[in-house]
Design a protein around this motif. Structure first.
Motif, PDB file in Angstrom:
ATOM      1  N   VAL A   8       0.842  -1.200   0.000  1.00 41.10           N
ATOM      2  CA  VAL A   8       0.000   0.000   0.000  1.00 41.10           C
ATOM      3  C   VAL A   8       0.876   1.248   0.000  1.00 41.10           C
ATOM      4  O   VAL A   8       1.992   1.239   0.539  1.00 41.10           O
ATOM      5  N   TYR A   9       0.366   2.296  -0.634  1.00 37.00           N
ATOM      6  CA  TYR A   9       0.937   3.636  -0.473  1.00 37.00           C
ATOM      7  C   TYR A   9       0.078   4.337   0.567  1.00 37.00           C
ATOM      8  O   TYR A   9      -1.113   4.570   0.358  1.00 37.00           O
ATOM      9  N   LEU A  10       0.669   4.647   1.700  1.00 36.02           N
ATOM     10  CA  LEU A  10      -0.061   5.143   2.867  1.00 36.02           C
ATOM     11  C   LEU A  10       0.252   6.615   3.083  1.00 36.02           C
ATOM     12  O   LEU A  10       1.416   7.022   3.080  1.00 36.02           O
ATOM     13  N   GLN A  11      -0.784   7.426   3.272  1.00 39.51           N
ATOM     14  CA  GLN A  11      -0.579   8.831   3.606  1.00 39.51           C
ATOM     15  C   GLN A  11      -1.706   9.297   4.527  1.00 39.51           C
ATOM     16  O   GLN A  11      -2.828   8.807   4.454  1.00 39.51           O
ATOM     17  N   GLY A  12      -1.372  10.237   5.416  1.00 40.95           N
ATOM     18  CA  GLY A  12      -2.365  10.737   6.362  1.00 40.95           C
ATOM     19  C   GLY A  12      -1.772  11.786   7.275  1.00 40.95           C
ATOM     20  O   GLY A  12      -0.612  12.185   7.140  1.00 40.95           O
ATOM     21  N   GLN A  13      -2.567  12.237   8.247  1.00 40.55           N
ATOM     22  CA  GLN A  13      -2.114  13.243   9.190  1.00 40.55           C
ATOM     23  C   GLN A  13      -3.113  13.355  10.337  1.00 40.55           C
ATOM     24  O   GLN A  13      -4.174  12.746  10.331  1.00 40.55           O
ATOM     25  N   ALA A  14      -2.717  14.160  11.329  1.00 34.14           N
ATOM     26  CA  ALA A  14      -3.566  14.380  12.495  1.00 34.14           C
ATOM     27  C   ALA A  14      -4.532  15.531  12.227  1.00 34.14           C
ATOM     28  O   ALA A  14      -4.249  16.424  11.428  1.00 34.14           O
ATOM     29  N   LEU A  15      -5.685  15.520  12.915  1.00 32.29           N
ATOM     30  CA  LEU A  15      -6.655  16.603  12.873  1.00 32.29           C
ATOM     31  C   LEU A  15      -6.688  17.254  14.253  1.00 32.29           C
ATOM     32  O   LEU A  15      -6.784  16.562  15.268  1.00 32.29           O
ATOM     33  N   TYR A  16      -6.605  18.605  14.286  1.00 31.45           N
ATOM     34  CA  TYR A  16      -6.513  19.336  15.547  1.00 31.45           C
ATOM     35  C   TYR A  16      -7.782  20.138  15.821  1.00 31.45           C
ATOM     36  O   TYR A  16      -8.499  20.529  14.901  1.00 31.45           O
ATOM     37  N   ASN A  17      -8.023  20.421  17.138  1.00 30.15           N
ATOM     38  CA  ASN A  17      -9.089  21.352  17.497  1.00 30.15           C
ATOM     39  C   ASN A  17      -8.501  22.750  17.646  1.00 30.15           C
ATOM     40  O   ASN A  17      -7.323  22.980  17.373  1.00 30.15           O
ATOM     41  N   LYS A  18      -9.330  23.726  18.076  1.00 35.64           N
ATOM     42  CA  LYS A  18      -8.882  25.115  18.175  1.00 35.64           C
ATOM     43  C   LYS A  18      -7.781  25.302  19.202  1.00 35.64           C
ATOM     44  O   LYS A  18      -6.999  26.249  19.118  1.00 35.64           O
ATOM     45  N   GLU A  19      -7.741  24.407  20.206  1.00 37.26           N
ATOM     46  CA  GLU A  19      -6.722  24.520  21.246  1.00 37.26           C
ATOM     47  C   GLU A  19      -5.423  23.842  20.843  1.00 37.26           C
ATOM     48  O   GLU A  19      -4.469  23.806  21.614  1.00 37.26           O
ATOM     49  N   GLY A  20      -5.357  23.322  19.658  1.00 33.52           N
ATOM     50  CA  GLY A  20      -4.136  22.677  19.194  1.00 33.52           C
ATOM     51  C   GLY A  20      -3.987  21.243  19.653  1.00 33.52           C
ATOM     52  O   GLY A  20      -2.923  20.646  19.508  1.00 33.52           O
ATOM     53  N   LYS A  21      -5.055  20.643  20.202  1.00 35.91           N
ATOM     54  CA  LYS A  21      -5.005  19.256  20.648  1.00 35.91           C
ATOM     55  C   LYS A  21      -5.474  18.331  19.525  1.00 35.91           C
ATOM     56  O   LYS A  21      -6.361  18.668  18.757  1.00 35.91           O
ATOM     57  N   ILE A  22      -4.847  17.156  19.460  1.00 32.47           N
ATOM     58  CA  ILE A  22      -5.191  16.192  18.413  1.00 32.47           C
ATOM     59  C   ILE A  22      -6.538  15.553  18.732  1.00 32.47           C
ATOM     60  O   ILE A  22      -6.737  15.012  19.816  1.00 32.47           O
ATOM     61  N   LEU A  23      -7.464  15.639  17.776  1.00 30.64           N
ATOM     62  CA  LEU A  23      -8.782  15.022  17.929  1.00 30.64           C
ATOM     63  C   LEU A  23      -8.822  13.639  17.292  1.00 30.64           C
ATOM     64  O   LEU A  23      -9.312  12.685  17.890  1.00 30.64           O
ATOM     65  N   LYS A  24      -8.300  13.555  16.079  1.00 27.72           N
ATOM     66  CA  LYS A  24      -8.364  12.302  15.327  1.00 27.72           C
ATOM     67  C   LYS A  24      -7.176  12.216  14.386  1.00 27.72           C
ATOM     68  O   LYS A  24      -6.436  13.187  14.190  1.00 27.72           O
ATOM     69  N   TYR A  25      -6.999  11.025  13.815  1.00 22.29           N
ATOM     70  CA  TYR A  25      -6.057  10.801  12.731  1.00 22.29           C
ATOM     71  C   TYR A  25      -6.833  10.224  11.546  1.00 22.29           C
ATOM     72  O   TYR A  25      -7.811   9.503  11.738  1.00 22.29           O
ATOM     73  N   PHE A  26      -6.394  10.573  10.336  1.00 21.97           N
ATOM     74  CA  PHE A  26      -6.991   9.898   9.186  1.00 21.97           C
ATOM     75  C   PHE A  26      -5.868   9.429   8.266  1.00 21.97           C
ATOM     76  O   PHE A  26      -4.784  10.012   8.223  1.00 21.97           O
ATOM     77  N   ALA A  27      -6.137   8.353   7.559  1.00 19.49           N
ATOM     78  CA  ALA A  27      -5.147   7.801   6.639  1.00 19.49           C
ATOM     79  C   ALA A  27      -5.855   7.244   5.421  1.00 19.49           C
ATOM     80  O   ALA A  27      -6.984   6.762   5.503  1.00 19.49           O
ATOM     81  N   ILE A  28      -5.185   7.336   4.276  1.00 18.50           N
ATOM     82  CA  ILE A  28      -5.683   6.775   3.023  1.00 18.50           C
ATOM     83  C   ILE A  28      -4.649   5.778   2.523  1.00 18.50           C
ATOM     84  O   ILE A  28      -3.463   6.101   2.436  1.00 18.50           O
ATOM     85  N   GLU A  29      -5.097   4.566   2.213  1.00 17.66           N
ATOM     86  CA  GLU A  29      -4.210   3.514   1.725  1.00 17.66           C
ATOM     87  C   GLU A  29      -4.590   3.152   0.290  1.00 17.66           C
ATOM     88  O   GLU A  29      -5.746   2.812   0.020  1.00 17.66           O
TER      89      GLU A  29
END
Length: 760
Positions: A501-522
């Protein structure tokens, strides 16, 4: 008792007597009894209290309760000082009361007195010692009198000044107060801490601020600018709020300057410093995130439009501009409905606007007219846009041009369910990295069901023994730091089958700069990896074949040259041992020439096969010297003049191969000049990244239909006795290995120019 005390004597007529009179020695004030069962007194004008020798109230009367708004139960058995004391009371005056009671003496003080559930009042409090018939102190009579408002206001101002000063000194900001002569009046502990001054703030009082600034400037990144800015503020005498300063240790301060002016006269200045490092870094990160998402929005392949509650366009991305035909400048500030819609469509948009204002989101189709007047079908997904107070301030719409797909129901469904039906595997994880959601492509690709995937970490579910440990470590590091990631990796299906797989993704942040979720596409790239592997095998196989051909060329050249030499020797012997006529001698000369040319051709084939880029050794080479050596190695007829038009450059190349290149091209030019006066000119033109050499002759030229074949070893041969026909093929192979190019411009009967482009 001492003589300076005001003693009140008592005469007990009867323990249960109705009346009891106290007479104050030296005064005519009378305290009258108002009780028939206790020795209780009341004062006619002021509030009155009786306290014991420990200062505890054991009786009061109504005037005092009216003055203070206390209940009788709140006063009895309470210490006098606790009844009086407020945050604004002078502690020194309160201490006088305590000391007098402890010493058995009278007291007379002016102080703020507490009032229940309201503001305190300014009071004069006097206490007179009371002794019995034997002269022993057994209680105090305390009078509480409300005194003038002026005194109260004045003292309250003093108290307020003290409170304000105390407030300033205890602020969580660095405070420095200086006088009109720039002498330090006060600094607080926070100031000392911010500037790493390990000393009592009181020790700084009296120092010269100019010297202090010179000492402190080393803390700031631009120290000279820091001092210059201080001078500017002192000269302008204007309030400046939150002047930003950058320190050498990476911190940021916000400085506020407040000049103290009284009746037009400078009385000093107040400097306030606030450490804004955290806010600064947060703002920079926030601006970066905003910029990143602006870039994402700007480059989305779907049109995005934001409007206010009046349908005025306030944002559009490039895709929307291309869809509509209008530039972004033409869109901003215009009414969306006026630009694109007819009357029926406007009514529909008005309904959607009402839905947005009450928080509704939906998708709908609409027919629009673009700038060119063409009718287009758009699929719009709209949602309300909120401000930070949760109020609807407009709407945001994502626009898809579905004109071509309008009559294709299957494609329309695909567009409406694009997120669910993504051809690639989509994974969304929570802040702990555990799977929350996967799409159908993930289920199909991995063979795991939705229920089997949720709650697991992707790495635990999909990676196995052949998964690259370095790539796995890279992924963990990027995810741990909330950074984007992309890589190629081996995954395993539920059945154990491997797939790439070619995997790419990143973290999603809220307004306070805290990580809420991660997403990835394979993306499944198994076929691509297999093709790449096959290509590498073919390349390796071709390389082996080339080596085999090279070896064969060496063997073949050796085996071919041996009989040629034998034939040549036999011809020579026949000529020497026999008396031949002229015709026979001419025939034998032709045979010798053919044998010699054949030998040269074999040498050319061998040389062509031997050229390999791995044999190249690059160094600084003077092209003028290379041309000189090449001309010395060639037999140049007397009727041909070879010249260098201008000084040639020094380039990085393989010395031997560069000489071989120019020698073959110059030799080709010389061999095909049949005019009484031949000319060969060598020149060079410098470009930005390359040098373009030229070898120009006035020979016979090459027909246009043959020009594309002159470098081809298998297709182009000539009938020139001095040429093997391989020189130009060798030259081309050398140029290509050097990542250059070679070409000609030629005209029959006029001549030919060879151009050689080599990188600097």
């Amino acid at each position: 008792m001492t003589e300076n005390k005001s003693i009140i004597t008592s005469e007990f007529i009867n323990q249960d007597s109705i009346g009891l009179t106290y007479e104050l020695i030296g005064k005519n004030e009378t305290y009258k009894s108002v009780s028939n069962d206790k020795n209780i007194v009341s004062y006619e004008q002021n509030g009155l209290l009786l306290i014991n020798t420990k200062g505890i109230v054991f009786w009061t009367e109504s005037n005092y309760l009216k003055l203070t708004d206390f209940e009788n139960s709140e006063v009895i058995n309470t210490a006098l000082v606790d009844l009086v004391a407020t945050n604004e009371s002078n502690l020194g005056e309160l201490k006088k009361i305590t000391n007098s009671i402890n010493n058995g003496g009278d007291f007379d003080v002016e102080v703020f007195h507490r009032k229940n559930n309201t503001f305190p009042f300014w009071a004069r409090i006097t206490g007179k010692a009371v002794v019995d018939n034997q002269g022993d102190l057994f209680q105090y009579v305390v009078s509480v009198q409300v005194i003038t408002k002026e005194n109260g206001i004045l003292d309250r101002l003093k108290e307020s000044e003290s409170t304000l000063f105390s407030f300033l000194m205890n602020l969580q900001k660095g405070i420095l107060l200086e006088d009109e002569n720039r002498k330090i009046v006060a600094v607080n502990k926070e100031f000392c801490s911010m500037f790493s001054l390990e000393m009592d703030p009181n020790l700084i009082v009296g120092l010269d601020c100019n010297e202090f600034d010179e000492q402190n400037k080393v803390y700031f990144k631009n120290s000279d600018q820091y001092v210059l800015r201080v001078k500017q503020l002192l000269e302008k005498k204007e309030i400046v709020i939150n002047d930003e300063l950058e320190l050498v240790d990476g911190r940021y301060f916000e400085r506020t300057f407040i000049p103290i002016i009284k009746e037009g006269i400078n009385k000093g200045r107040l400097w306030s410093y606030n450490d804004s490092t955290i806010n600064k870094n947060y703002k920079e990160n926030l601006n970066y995130e905003k910029g990143k998402y602006r870039r994402i929005i700007a480059n989305m392949n779907i049109g995005l439009l934001e409007v206010d509650n009046e349908d005025t366009i306030i944002l559009a991305n490039q895709s929307f501009s291309e869809m509509s035909g209008y530039t972004i400048d033409e869109l901003i500030g215009k009414k969306g409905a006026e630009l694109f819609l007819d009357a029926a469509a406007k009514e529909k948009l008005i309904e959607k606007g009402i839905d947005r204002k009450v928080g509704k989101s939906d998708s709908y189709e609409i027919v629009i007219k673009n700038k060119n007047g063409d009718l287009k079908n758009w699929l719009i997904s709209g949602a309300p846009n909120y401000n930070i107070n949760g109020e609807v301030i407009g709407s945001i719409g994502i626009h898809l041009n579905i004109t071509e797909q309008k009559n294709q129901e299957e494609q329309l469904i695909l567009l409406s369910l694009i997120a669910e039906k993504n051809i690639n595997s989509v994974i969304i994880c929570d802040s702990q990295g555990k799977i929350e959601w996967v799409n159908d492509s993930f289920i199909s690709m991995s063979e795991y069901t939705f229920e089997e995937a949720v709650g697991k970490k992707p790495g635990h579910l999909l990676q196995g023994k052949d998964s690259d440990l370095e790539q796995i470590d890279y992924l963990r590091t990027q995810i741990r730091h909330g950074l984007p990631f992309k890589c190629e990796l081996i995954n395993y299906k539920k059945s154990g089958e491997k797939y790439w797989v070619y995997l790419q993704g990143q973290a999603l942040y809220n307004k306070e700069g805290k990580i809420l979720k991660y997403f990835a596409i394979e993306e499944d790239i198994t076929n691509t990896i297999n093709l790449k592997s096959q290509k590498e095998e073919l390349v390796n196989s071709a390389a082996k074949t080339n080596k085999d051909l090279e070896s064969y060329a060496f063997i073949a050249s050796h085996d071919l040259k041996a009989p040629i030499r034998s034939v040549y020797s036999l011809v020579t012997c026949i000529k020497e041992d026999n008396d031949l006529n002229e015709q026979t001698k001419e025939y034998f000369s032709i045979i010798e020439n053919k044998l010699e040319k054949m030998d040269h051709q074999i040498e050319g084939i061998l040389e062509y096969a031997k050229i390999d880029k791995e044999d190249f050794f690059y160094e600084e080479v003077n092209c003028n010297e290379i041309i000189k050596i090449s001309l010395e190695n060639l037999l140049i007829p007397e009727n041909i003049k070879v010249s260098i038009v201008k000084e040639l450059p020094i380039i990085k190349a393989d010395r031997f191969r560069l000489q071989q290149l120019f020698q073959n091209v110059i030799s080709n030019a010389v061999n095909f000049i049949e005019k009484p006066k031949g000319i060969v000119e060598i020149d060079c033109k410098e470009e930005r990244n390359t040098y373009i050499f030229s070898v120009k002759d006035n020979g016979r030229g090459v027909a246009k239909e043959n020009q594309h074949q002159i470098f081809n070893i298998s297709k182009y041969f000539n009938n020139n006795n001095r040429s093997t026909g391989l020189g130009l093929s060798i030259a081309k192979k050398i140029v290509e290995i050097c990542n250059g190019s070679i070409w000609i411009e030629s005209e029959l009967g006029v001549g030919t120019t060879f151009f050689i482009e080599l990188k600097k």
